[in-house]
Design a protein around this motif. Structure first.
Motif, PDB file in Angstrom:
ATOM      1  N   PRO A   1      -2.278   4.755 -11.394  1.00  0.00           N
ATOM      2  CA  PRO A   1      -2.411   6.228 -11.399  1.00  0.00           C
ATOM      3  C   PRO A   1      -3.515   6.745 -12.310  1.00  0.00           C
ATOM      4  O   PRO A   1      -4.287   7.632 -11.920  1.00  0.00           O
ATOM      5  N   GLU A   2      -3.622   6.194 -13.516  1.00  0.00           N
ATOM      6  CA  GLU A   2      -4.644   6.671 -14.445  1.00  0.00           C
ATOM      7  C   GLU A   2      -6.041   6.322 -13.952  1.00  0.00           C
ATOM      8  O   GLU A   2      -6.983   7.112 -14.093  1.00  0.00           O
ATOM      9  N   LEU A   3      -6.197   5.159 -13.354  1.00  0.00           N
ATOM     10  CA  LEU A   3      -7.513   4.747 -12.882  1.00  0.00           C
ATOM     11  C   LEU A   3      -7.964   5.577 -11.680  1.00  0.00           C
ATOM     12  O   LEU A   3      -9.117   6.003 -11.587  1.00  0.00           O
ATOM     13  N   VAL A   4      -7.047   5.855 -10.750  1.00  0.00           N
ATOM     14  CA  VAL A   4      -7.397   6.650  -9.566  1.00  0.00           C
ATOM     15  C   VAL A   4      -7.548   8.121  -9.927  1.00  0.00           C
ATOM     16  O   VAL A   4      -8.473   8.805  -9.483  1.00  0.00           O
ATOM     17  N   ASP A   5      -6.616   8.660 -10.737  1.00  0.00           N
ATOM     18  CA  ASP A   5      -6.693  10.023 -11.287  1.00  0.00           C
ATOM     19  C   ASP A   5      -6.887  11.071 -10.184  1.00  0.00           C
ATOM     20  O   ASP A   5      -7.930  11.709 -10.076  1.00  0.00           O
ATOM     21  N   MET A   6      -5.843  11.265  -9.376  1.00  0.00           N
ATOM     22  CA  MET A   6      -5.886  12.274  -8.325  1.00  0.00           C
ATOM     23  C   MET A   6      -5.889  13.681  -8.921  1.00  0.00           C
ATOM     24  O   MET A   6      -5.193  13.945  -9.908  1.00  0.00           O
TER      25      MET A   6
ATOM     26  N   LEU B   1       9.042   9.741  -6.042  1.00  0.00           N
ATOM     27  CA  LEU B   1       9.050  11.201  -5.960  1.00  0.00           C
ATOM     28  C   LEU B   1      10.460  11.757  -6.150  1.00  0.00           C
ATOM     29  O   LEU B   1      10.653  12.779  -6.822  1.00  0.00           O
ATOM     30  N   ALA B   2      11.451  11.107  -5.572  1.00  0.00           N
ATOM     31  CA  ALA B   2      12.832  11.569  -5.725  1.00  0.00           C
ATOM     32  C   ALA B   2      13.240  11.614  -7.190  1.00  0.00           C
ATOM     33  O   ALA B   2      13.891  12.567  -7.643  1.00  0.00           O
ATOM     34  N   ARG B   3      12.837  10.611  -7.946  1.00  0.00           N
ATOM     35  CA  ARG B   3      13.188  10.606  -9.369  1.00  0.00           C
ATOM     36  C   ARG B   3      12.461  11.731 -10.120  1.00  0.00           C
ATOM     37  O   ARG B   3      13.012  12.319 -11.051  1.00  0.00           O
TER      38      ARG B   3
ATOM     39  N   GLY C   1       0.797  -1.217   0.000  1.00  0.00           N
ATOM     40  CA  GLY C   1       0.000   0.000   0.000  1.00  0.00           C
ATOM     41  C   GLY C   1       0.824   1.258   0.000  1.00  0.00           C
ATOM     42  O   GLY C   1       0.391   2.292  -0.522  1.00  0.00           O
ATOM     43  N   ARG C   2       2.001   1.210   0.563  1.00  0.00           N
ATOM     44  CA  ARG C   2       2.873   2.384   0.562  1.00  0.00           C
ATOM     45  C   ARG C   2       3.287   2.749  -0.863  1.00  0.00           C
ATOM     46  O   ARG C   2       3.283   3.923  -1.245  1.00  0.00           O
ATOM     47  N   HIS C   3       3.628   1.750  -1.649  1.00  0.00           N
ATOM     48  CA  HIS C   3       4.031   2.010  -3.029  1.00  0.00           C
ATOM     49  C   HIS C   3       2.826   2.422  -3.875  1.00  0.00           C
ATOM     50  O   HIS C   3       2.941   3.298  -4.750  1.00  0.00           O
TER      51      HIS C   3
ATOM     52  N   ALA D   1       2.356   6.038  -3.272  1.00  0.00           N
ATOM     53  CA  ALA D   1       3.355   6.858  -3.959  1.00  0.00           C
ATOM     54  C   ALA D   1       3.030   7.005  -5.445  1.00  0.00           C
ATOM     55  O   ALA D   1       3.152   8.100  -6.015  1.00  0.00           O
ATOM     56  N   LEU D   2       2.610   5.923  -6.069  1.00  0.00           N
ATOM     57  CA  LEU D   2       2.303   5.971  -7.500  1.00  0.00           C
ATOM     58  C   LEU D   2       1.076   6.828  -7.784  1.00  0.00           C
ATOM     59  O   LEU D   2       1.069   7.629  -8.725  1.00  0.00           O
ATOM     60  N   THR D   3       0.034   6.688  -6.983  1.00  0.00           N
ATOM     61  CA  THR D   3      -1.201   7.420  -7.262  1.00  0.00           C
ATOM     62  C   THR D   3      -1.112   8.889  -6.844  1.00  0.00           C
ATOM     63  O   THR D   3      -1.833   9.726  -7.389  1.00  0.00           O
TER      64      THR D   3
END
Length: 254
Positions: free
Chosen positions: A229-234, A60-62, A18-20, A23-25
């Motif tokens: 990320p695309e599915l959640v779309d923050m 995020l660092a990248r 869940g942590r990763h 980060a992605l979303t």
């Protein structure tokens, strides 16, 4: 009958991390808000040093390195540091394993610090903020995202994400109500260590149904991390009142 997925943070295996996922979303709104901060402060990425606290696998660092920052990524988990090194695609990031409450870094050595996945976890928020102020130069920017303490945030973070069987993606106990921080409380804590709060921006999924589908699909193994990320779309809501998650920034007073 389907077997419940294994929940484990900072793991390269088949477990649900869940942590990763977070980060992605969160990456798109984190980067959008960072560009807002650079515009507001006049800070140029090129030639500046940035520290990511709670960097996890380095997503995020990248992103900061691609903006032009010289980046140090710090995380308390050796496993996360190892995964970040494995995922590094050459942007020249320095990875450290060190707790947010006691950073092994020089005073005033960064122009920008982003605190991720930390303020809603730590039992010592004042220590985290004091360390952030210590390593920031005068006039430097402290950027963060965290979780508000509201009935809805409790339902999502304490219930859906770490207790309810169908949507659980975090180990139990990862979040607790007393570790969730209201924006006003955080602003007062920032001020105590010499950081002047500037603004706060709410963010949330464009459609909460997408978050539910993403969470359940990732648990079932029918969705990959890259599809989330695309599915959640923050989306950012700069004028909105934070119901669950929010970003903010502060300036280190000279």
């Amino acid at each position: 009958m389907a077997t419940a997925p294994h929940i484990a943070l900072d793991t390269a295996g088949p477990a649900v991390d869940g942590r990763h996922i977070r980060a992605l979303t969160f990456q798109s709104v984190r980067m959008e808000y960072l560009r807002h901060v650079l515009s507001e402060t006049g800070l140029a990425a090129a030639g500046s040093r940035a520290l990511v606290v709670g960097s996890g696998r380095g997503v995020l660092a990248r992103g900061l390195a691609r903006l032009g920052f010289e980046v140090v990524a710090a995380d308390p988990s050796p496993a996360a540091t190892a995964l970040a090194l494995d995922a590094d695609d050459g942007p020249g990031i320095t990875y450290l394993t060190t707790p947010a409450e006691d950073l092994d870094l020089a005073d005033g050595s960064f122009d920008l610090l982003y605190c991720a996945d930390t303020l809603e976890i730590t039992e010592r928020p004042d220590a985290v903020l004091a360390e952030a102020a210590r390593v920031l130069r005068p006039g430097g920017a402290f950027v963060y995202d965290t979780v508000n303490r509201t009935p809805v945030s409790r339902l999502i973070y304490l219930g859906a994400f770490q207790a309810f069987p169908g949507t659980r993606i975090m180990p139990r106990g990862r979040y607790a109500a007393h570790r969730l921080r209201r924006p006003a409380e955080l602003a007062e804590a920032l001020d105590r260590v010499g950081l002047s709060a500037q603004d706060v921006s709410a963010f949330k999924p464009r459609d909460v149904r997408g978050l539910v589908r993403a969470t359940r699909g990732r648990r079932r193994g029918t969705l990959t991390d890259a599809q989330l990320p695309e599915l959640v779309d923050m989306v950012l809501e700069p004028e909105g009142s934070p119901v669950v998650t929010y970003l903010g920034h502060a300036i280190h007073r000279a």
